[in-house]
Design a protein around this motif. Structure first.
Motif, PDB file in Angstrom:
ATOM      1  N   GLY A 571       0.786  -1.219   0.000  1.00 35.57           N
ATOM      2  CA  GLY A 571       0.000   0.000   0.000  1.00 35.57           C
ATOM      3  C   GLY A 571       0.820   1.272   0.000  1.00 35.57           C
ATOM      4  O   GLY A 571       0.315   2.334   0.348  1.00 35.57           O
ATOM      5  N   ARG A 572       2.096   1.195  -0.384  1.00 33.99           N
ATOM      6  CA  ARG A 572       2.959   2.370  -0.400  1.00 33.99           C
ATOM      7  C   ARG A 572       3.396   2.732  -1.824  1.00 33.99           C
ATOM      8  O   ARG A 572       4.531   3.150  -2.051  1.00 33.99           O
ATOM      9  N   GLN A 573       2.498   2.561  -2.798  1.00 33.77           N
ATOM     10  CA  GLN A 573       2.873   2.862  -4.173  1.00 33.77           C
ATOM     11  C   GLN A 573       3.168   4.340  -4.376  1.00 33.77           C
ATOM     12  O   GLN A 573       3.830   4.716  -5.345  1.00 33.77           O
ATOM     13  N   ALA A 574       2.702   5.209  -3.470  1.00 36.32           N
ATOM     14  CA  ALA A 574       3.010   6.633  -3.587  1.00 36.32           C
ATOM     15  C   ALA A 574       4.517   6.860  -3.489  1.00 36.32           C
ATOM     16  O   ALA A 574       5.074   7.707  -4.199  1.00 36.32           O
ATOM     17  N   ILE A 575       5.188   6.097  -2.616  1.00 33.20           N
ATOM     18  CA  ILE A 575       6.643   6.213  -2.496  1.00 33.20           C
ATOM     19  C   ILE A 575       7.298   5.897  -3.838  1.00 33.20           C
ATOM     20  O   ILE A 575       8.164   6.624  -4.321  1.00 33.20           O
ATOM     21  N   GLY A 576       6.881   4.783  -4.445  1.00 34.57           N
ATOM     22  CA  GLY A 576       7.447   4.409  -5.744  1.00 34.57           C
ATOM     23  C   GLY A 576       7.091   5.384  -6.835  1.00 34.57           C
ATOM     24  O   GLY A 576       7.898   5.663  -7.732  1.00 34.57           O
ATOM     25  N   GLY A 577       5.863   5.927  -6.796  1.00 36.13           N
ATOM     26  CA  GLY A 577       5.446   6.877  -7.826  1.00 36.13           C
ATOM     27  C   GLY A 577       6.281   8.134  -7.804  1.00 36.13           C
ATOM     28  O   GLY A 577       6.793   8.580  -8.841  1.00 36.13           O
ATOM     29  N   TYR A 578       6.449   8.700  -6.628  1.00 34.12           N
ATOM     30  CA  TYR A 578       7.257   9.917  -6.532  1.00 34.12           C
ATOM     31  C   TYR A 578       8.726   9.628  -6.816  1.00 34.12           C
ATOM     32  O   TYR A 578       9.433  10.458  -7.393  1.00 34.12           O
ATOM     33  N   ALA A 579       9.203   8.463  -6.398  1.00 33.12           N
ATOM     34  CA  ALA A 579      10.593   8.101  -6.681  1.00 33.12           C
ATOM     35  C   ALA A 579      10.826   7.970  -8.179  1.00 33.12           C
ATOM     36  O   ALA A 579      11.878   8.381  -8.694  1.00 33.12           O
ATOM     37  N   ASN A 580       9.838   7.418  -8.901  1.00 33.51           N
ATOM     38  CA  ASN A 580       9.969   7.304 -10.354  1.00 33.51           C
ATOM     39  C   ASN A 580      10.023   8.671 -11.010  1.00 33.51           C
ATOM     40  O   ASN A 580      10.876   8.928 -11.872  1.00 33.51           O
ATOM     41  N   LEU A 581       9.114   9.545 -10.638  1.00 32.82           N
ATOM     42  CA  LEU A 581       9.105  10.884 -11.231  1.00 32.82           C
ATOM     43  C   LEU A 581      10.407  11.626 -10.923  1.00 32.82           C
ATOM     44  O   LEU A 581      10.961  12.326 -11.779  1.00 32.82           O
ATOM     45  N   PHE A 582      10.889  11.476  -9.698  1.00 34.27           N
ATOM     46  CA  PHE A 582      12.151  12.112  -9.328  1.00 34.27           C
ATOM     47  C   PHE A 582      13.300  11.570 -10.172  1.00 34.27           C
ATOM     48  O   PHE A 582      14.133  12.328 -10.689  1.00 34.27           O
ATOM     49  N   SER A 583      13.355  10.256 -10.326  1.00 36.06           N
ATOM     50  CA  SER A 583      14.475   9.658 -11.058  1.00 36.06           C
ATOM     51  C   SER A 583      14.453  10.035 -12.525  1.00 36.06           C
ATOM     52  O   SER A 583      15.503  10.232 -13.142  1.00 36.06           O
ATOM     53  N   TYR A 584      13.253  10.168 -13.107  1.00 37.14           N
ATOM     54  CA  TYR A 584      13.160  10.507 -14.524  1.00 37.14           C
ATOM     55  C   TYR A 584      13.559  11.959 -14.792  1.00 37.14           C
ATOM     56  O   TYR A 584      14.351  12.243 -15.685  1.00 37.14           O
TER      57      TYR A 584
END
Length: 656
Positions: A571-584
């Motif tokens: 239930g922590r996909q928000a962490i991954g979502g923001y991490a993806n946007l940051f990395s891109y």
């Protein structure tokens, strides 16, 4: 239960405390989407119920809201977080309020009960099923040898009765299975006494069983694109460069927005189906189809007059002309793109995940045949490849509709209706944020494609090969991530945090294995792979050199996919979502553009930027998971289920 869905849940401090835990605390407030259905979703469905409450509709759909026929295992908990996936849709985006709230269906309930029974048997709480009915296979005996149970015994799993929950399910029967009520009683006792354990061997077997059919389906889906690239690659370097430019432009202006807007159907259709109002499943899909077709009118105009726009983005005018020609022909396939996206959600909300697989098993080979027929047999060359793609895009939804009409799924379709033109406002409000988030993620690839075009036609053609190869390779770890998400979420929802941690460790190890496999294949056979797509030596030299960078990227790509799957499961996909946007946008783009132009690494620099971005995101996500307190995820799952019971206005009564 918290007084507000935004109030943090108080749970005793976790097993690990670190600086990372202070920066990203485990007691992050829960988003509204995690605890209760979005008001928009309830508004849409309630409005549709009211619209369909006329005497005629009431007569036609009187049985819709009746409870499902009693299945027996309907109280099983291992399908707490059903993971239906719309093939072709990436989920590494920030979660949106009210979206991503599927309701489990009879297929998932049945699979949930099967998994409960299997775990109880693994731990010697239930006797083995049909233990004397057949001799164990070699695989069963090896599995038995290394499987750990509470009382020291090992019991086999009857592999003949287990099928992938994302594709097909069967009933559990036989003398070894007690009544559902007894199974649930034993399950609750085992969970309370912490007797349920799992092993690496069992989780490896489960993840393979979950992901293998999905890998085949994803590869089938992407093979349509591969066929087009293979065809134009045989025509020449210029055509290969043009198809890359056209495909990326089509993706960023049409395909990705369509996928993003359609994500709201994952919630709307499954909520309608789970609440017993099955006729609303077809209504939601129908409404979204009309909306997408309407939005495609300005996109079609843009594609028709795209040549001057493309010419301003790439230096070679002939490449821009051919890309514009490809886009003009693809306009014919636009209706099919929209219909297939909504059709996938229509069948998957009913648990009919295999419907898409069967459709692609017919459509994908036909796409290769069409490419050969139009491009070479009829001599239409580049235009023939575009025509084959457009026809395939329209063929897939037709095949899916035939499956629904003559096989299964038709009970949720009541024909075309004017009600599909009502109640658009709330649906657009629900769908639009999904499009923005997915567009933000995929636009990076379009930027890199445009940047590659600045280095010449050969480089752009090499980019086409690299994008195709890496996208194909990603269709192995991405299904593994979906399987991981399913398994972790189910175990978390059942309160088995220790078992979920075992699954997470197995998944990370599997991600390393898959990433290493992809790395080795791309590095060792880099020249041979490129020669499959083209015989132009300039393209071969460029692509085979950059393929070494892509090979390294595949390792981090697999790790990033699996780690995000675990985050989604807890239930922590928000962490991954923001991490993806940051990395891109903060890592990949600046590094890629600076190394490509300032250091003159050209195409190698662009892919080095992507590699660095994926390395950063995988490191961030894995570090977060290493410091995570999984007991909090269990507490949040319990709160979510309590909230669903309280806020379940649209849920039918349980069968008694």
């Amino acid at each position: 239960m918290p007084d507000s869905p935004l109030e943090p849940i108080n749970v005793p401090s976790g097993r690990r405390q670190s600086l990372l835990a202070a920066v990203m605390p485990e007691t992050l407030p829960l988003s509204a989407s995690f605890l209760e259905t979005s008001p928009l979703v309830r508004e849409i469905l309630c409005n549709d119920i009211n619209d369909c409450s006329s005497s005629d509709d009431e007569e036609n759909h009187a049985s819709d809201s009746e409870p499902e026929q009693e299945l027996g295992p309907e109280d099983a908990v291992l399908s707490f977080h059903p993971q239906g996936v719309a093939f072709g849709y990436g989920y590494s985006t920030v979660p949106l309020p009210g979206v991503d709230r599927p309701v489990r269906n009879p297929h998932e309930i049945e699979e949930s009960f099967r998994e409960e029974v299997n775990l109880l048997r693994d731990n010697d709480i239930l006797p083995p099923k049909d233990s004397h009915s057949r001799h164990p296979s070699i695989v069963d005996r090896v599995y038995q040898r290394f499987s750990i149970s509470e009382q020291g015994g090992q019991h086999q799993i009857d592999g003949a009765t287990e099928t992938d929950p994302l594709l097909e399910t069967r009933s559990i029967d036989g003398p070894g299975t007690p009544p559902a009520a007894k199974v649930h009683e034993l399950w609750d006792e085992a969970v309370a006494s912490q007797k349920l354990k799992t092993t690496w061997q069992r989780e490896v077997k489960t993840l393979v069983r979950y992901s293998a059919p999905l890998i085949a389906t994803f590869l089938l889906h992407y093979s349509v694109t591969i066929g087009s690239v293979l065809t134009v690659g045989r025509l020449g370097m210029l055509e290969l460069a043009a198809v890359n430019l056209a495909t990326m432009t089509a993706s960023i202006t049409c395909y990705v927005p369509v996928q993003g807007l359609s994500t709201c159907l994952d919630t709307l259709c499954s909520q309608a189906y789970g609440s017993g109002h099955r006729h609303l499943v077809g209504l939601q899909a129908q409404r979204m189809t009309w909306l997408l077709w309407l939005l495609m009118v300005p996109i079609a105009v843009l594609w028709w007059f795209s040549e001057p726009i493309l010419a301003s983005l790439v230096p070679d005018l002939e490449t821009a002309r051919l890309a514009a020609l490809y886009l003009r022909i693809l306009i014919l396939g636009m209706p099919g793109v929209a219909a297939f996206e909504t059709g996938k959600r229509f069948v998957q909300s009913q648990g009919l995940f295999h419907a898409t697989t069967y459709t692609l098993m017919i459509g994908a080979p036909l796409s290769f045949l069409q490419n050969w027929f139009f491009a070479f047999h009829l001599g239409w060359n580049f235009a023939g490849a575009a025509m084959a793609m457009a026809i395939t895009q329209n063929l897939l939804p037709v095949l899916l509709a035939l499956y629904v009409r003559f096989v299964e799924g038709s009970e949720c379709w009541n024909g075309l209706t004017r009600k599909a033109f009502n109640n658009w406002g709330p649906m657009i409000k629900l769908a639009f944020p999904g499009m923005i988030m997915i567009e933000a993620q995929f636009s990076v690839l379009e930027i890199l494609t445009i940047a590659a075009g600045q280095f010449g036609t050969a480089t752009l053609a090499a980019q086409s090969v690299l994008v195709t190869v890496t996208s194909t390779a990603f269709n192995i770890p991405f299904p593994l991530a979906i399987a991981t998400s399913t398994r972790v979420a189910n175990l978390i929802g059942a309160g088995l945090s220790d078992a979920a941690r075992v699954t997470a460790k197995v998944a990370v190890a599997a991600g390393c294995v898959v990433g290493t496999f992809n790395l080795a294949i791309l590095a060792i056979f880099r020249t041979s792979i490129v020669r499959v797509f083209t015989d132009n030596q300039d393209v071969i030299d460029t692509a085979s050199t950059v393929m070494l960078v892509c090979a390294l990227m595949e390792f981090f790509d697999a790790l990033a996919a699996v780690s995000h799957g675990i985050l989604r499961g807890v239930g922590r996909q928000a962490i991954g979502g923001y991490a993806n946007l940051f990395s891109y946008y903060v890592v990949a783009l600046p590094i890629g553009l600076s190394t490509a132009f300032a250091l003159d690494w050209q195409l190698s620099g662009l892919w080095a930027g992507l590699t660095a971005g994926l390395a950063v995101v995988s490191a961030l996500e894995l570090l977060y998971l290493y410091n995570a307190d999984w007991e909090i995820a269990v507490a949040q799952a319990e709160s979510r289920m309590r909230s669903e019971d309280i806020n379940g206005e649209l849920k039918p009564a349980r069968s008694q």
